[in-house]
Design a protein around this motif. Structure first.
Motif, mmCIF file in Angstrom:
data_model
loop_
_atom_site.group_PDB
_atom_site.id
_atom_site.type_symbol
_atom_site.label_atom_id
_atom_site.label_comp_id
_atom_site.label_asym_id
_atom_site.label_seq_id
_atom_site.Cartn_x
_atom_site.Cartn_y
_atom_site.Cartn_z
ATOM 1 N N LEU A 104 0.832 -1.203 0.000
ATOM 2 C CA LEU A 104 0.000 0.000 0.000
ATOM 3 C C LEU A 104 0.869 1.257 0.000
ATOM 4 O O LEU A 104 0.590 2.209 -0.730
ATOM 5 C CB LEU A 104 -0.932 0.003 1.215
ATOM 6 C CG LEU A 104 -1.839 1.230 1.347
ATOM 7 C CD1 LEU A 104 -2.783 1.324 0.149
ATOM 8 C CD2 LEU A 104 -2.614 1.178 2.645
ATOM 9 N N LEU A 105 1.928 1.267 0.781
ATOM 10 C CA LEU A 105 2.837 2.416 0.802
ATOM 11 C C LEU A 105 3.501 2.601 -0.562
ATOM 12 O O LEU A 105 3.599 3.736 -1.057
ATOM 13 C CB LEU A 105 3.893 2.237 1.893
ATOM 14 C CG LEU A 105 4.889 3.376 2.043
ATOM 15 C CD1 LEU A 105 4.169 4.648 2.486
ATOM 16 C CD2 LEU A 105 5.973 3.004 3.019
ATOM 17 N N ALA A 106 3.924 1.505 -1.188
ATOM 18 C CA ALA A 106 4.514 1.592 -2.534
ATOM 19 C C ALA A 106 3.490 2.133 -3.526
ATOM 20 O O ALA A 106 3.824 2.963 -4.383
ATOM 21 C CB ALA A 106 5.029 0.227 -2.975
ATOM 22 N N TYR A 107 2.235 1.693 -3.416
ATOM 23 C CA TYR A 107 1.175 2.181 -4.304
ATOM 24 C C TYR A 107 0.965 3.678 -4.125
ATOM 25 O O TYR A 107 0.855 4.420 -5.108
ATOM 26 C CB TYR A 107 -0.132 1.424 -4.041
ATOM 27 C CG TYR A 107 -1.306 2.003 -4.778
ATOM 28 C CD1 TYR A 107 -1.450 1.801 -6.145
ATOM 29 C CD2 TYR A 107 -2.247 2.776 -4.117
ATOM 30 C CE1 TYR A 107 -2.518 2.346 -6.831
ATOM 31 C CE2 TYR A 107 -3.311 3.332 -4.795
ATOM 32 C CZ TYR A 107 -3.442 3.113 -6.155
ATOM 33 O OH TYR A 107 -4.497 3.662 -6.819
ATOM 34 N N ILE A 108 0.926 4.132 -2.883
ATOM 35 C CA ILE A 108 0.727 5.560 -2.619
ATOM 36 C C ILE A 108 1.891 6.371 -3.179
ATOM 37 O O ILE A 108 1.688 7.407 -3.824
ATOM 38 C CB ILE A 108 0.537 5.807 -1.107
ATOM 39 C CG1 ILE A 108 -0.803 5.234 -0.648
ATOM 40 C CG2 ILE A 108 0.615 7.294 -0.783
ATOM 41 C CD1 ILE A 108 -0.986 5.215 0.849
ATOM 42 N N LEU A 109 3.116 5.910 -2.965
ATOM 43 C CA LEU A 109 4.284 6.631 -3.475
ATOM 44 C C LEU A 109 4.300 6.667 -4.995
ATOM 45 O O LEU A 109 4.598 7.702 -5.599
ATOM 46 C CB LEU A 109 5.569 6.009 -2.937
ATOM 47 C CG LEU A 109 5.821 6.195 -1.442
ATOM 48 C CD1 LEU A 109 7.073 5.442 -1.018
ATOM 49 C CD2 LEU A 109 5.939 7.666 -1.101
ATOM 50 N N LEU A 110 3.977 5.547 -5.638
ATOM 51 C CA LEU A 110 3.946 5.522 -7.101
ATOM 52 C C LEU A 110 2.823 6.390 -7.655
ATOM 53 O O LEU A 110 2.989 7.022 -8.707
ATOM 54 C CB LEU A 110 3.822 4.088 -7.598
ATOM 55 C CG LEU A 110 5.065 3.221 -7.396
ATOM 56 C CD1 LEU A 110 4.779 1.775 -7.757
ATOM 57 C CD2 LEU A 110 6.233 3.766 -8.193
ATOM 58 N N THR A 111 1.695 6.452 -6.950
ATOM 59 C CA THR A 111 0.613 7.333 -7.378
ATOM 60 C C THR A 111 1.036 8.792 -7.279
ATOM 61 O O THR A 111 0.787 9.581 -8.201
ATOM 62 C CB THR A 111 -0.651 7.086 -6.531
ATOM 63 O OG1 THR A 111 -1.063 5.734 -6.694
ATOM 64 C CG2 THR A 111 -1.780 8.012 -6.934
ATOM 65 N N MET A 113 4.114 9.890 -7.428
ATOM 66 C CA MET A 113 5.099 10.118 -8.482
ATOM 67 C C MET A 113 4.416 10.318 -9.833
ATOM 68 O O MET A 113 4.835 11.171 -10.627
ATOM 69 C CB MET A 113 6.084 8.952 -8.554
ATOM 70 C CG MET A 113 7.087 8.942 -7.422
ATOM 71 S SD MET A 113 8.150 7.488 -7.380
ATOM 72 C CE MET A 113 8.706 7.348 -9.048
ATOM 73 N N ALA A 114 3.383 9.546 -10.120
ATOM 74 C CA ALA A 114 2.654 9.698 -11.384
ATOM 75 C C ALA A 114 1.961 11.053 -11.448
ATOM 76 O O ALA A 114 1.945 11.703 -12.503
ATOM 77 C CB ALA A 114 1.636 8.573 -11.538
#
Length: 158
Positions: A104-111, A113-114
């Motif tokens: 979930l943390l990786a998803y939030i960070l990638l979102t 960044m996008a």
């Protein structure tokens, strides 16, 4: 007392945890199959008529391979979650409880960044923020259900 739940969407914590595990294992397996298939043939995702796309094709293949590996791990952890909930073994819930906040943390960070990368399109930013909010809400609720069941099992000395 903290954030403890008595039930999970009208189901007992045990049945809610099993349902979460089944649904997540199905989705993880679907992502595994799709990511592995597209990692083998990434040209089906993007148009390669332009020669300058070559380096991004390799990056896409690497990203899809990482998604396939993470999906395989999530599928295994979801199966452990189902088995741990069914047999009342809280230690089998731990891999899922550890991996899901990390994902979930990786998803939030990638979102984020996008969103930063595509700051020119307001529709893109609003769509990603909305989707990110709902995904974070659902993932947090699932985590809270499984965490409550884990704490319940620990309180019963399983």
């Amino acid at each position: 007392m903290g954030l403890e739940m008595i039930n999970c969407c009208g189901f007992s914590l045990k049945h809610g945890t099993i349902i979460i595990g089944v649904v997540q294992s199905i989705f993880s397996f679907m992502f595994l199959v799709l990511a592995a298939a597209y990692a083998e043939h990434p040209n089906e995702l993007i148009d390669i008529s332009d020669i300058s796309v070559g380096p991004s094709l390799t990056a896409l293949r690497i990203a899809l391979s990482i998604i396939a590996i993470v999906s395989a791990l999530e599928c295994v952890f979801s199966i452990l979650l189902i088995f741990g909930a069914e047999t009342n073994r809280p230690k089998l819930l731990l891999p899922w409880l550890i991996s899901n906040p990390v994902v979930l943390l990786a998803y939030i960070l990638l979102t984020l960044m996008a969103i930063i990368h595509h700051t020119r399109s307001a529709l893109f930013i609003i769509g990603h923020l909305t989707l990110g909010f709902f995904a974070t809400f659902i993932a947090s609720f699932k985590f809270l259900c499984v965490w409550s069941f884990y704490k319940h099992l620990k309180s019963l000395n399983f």
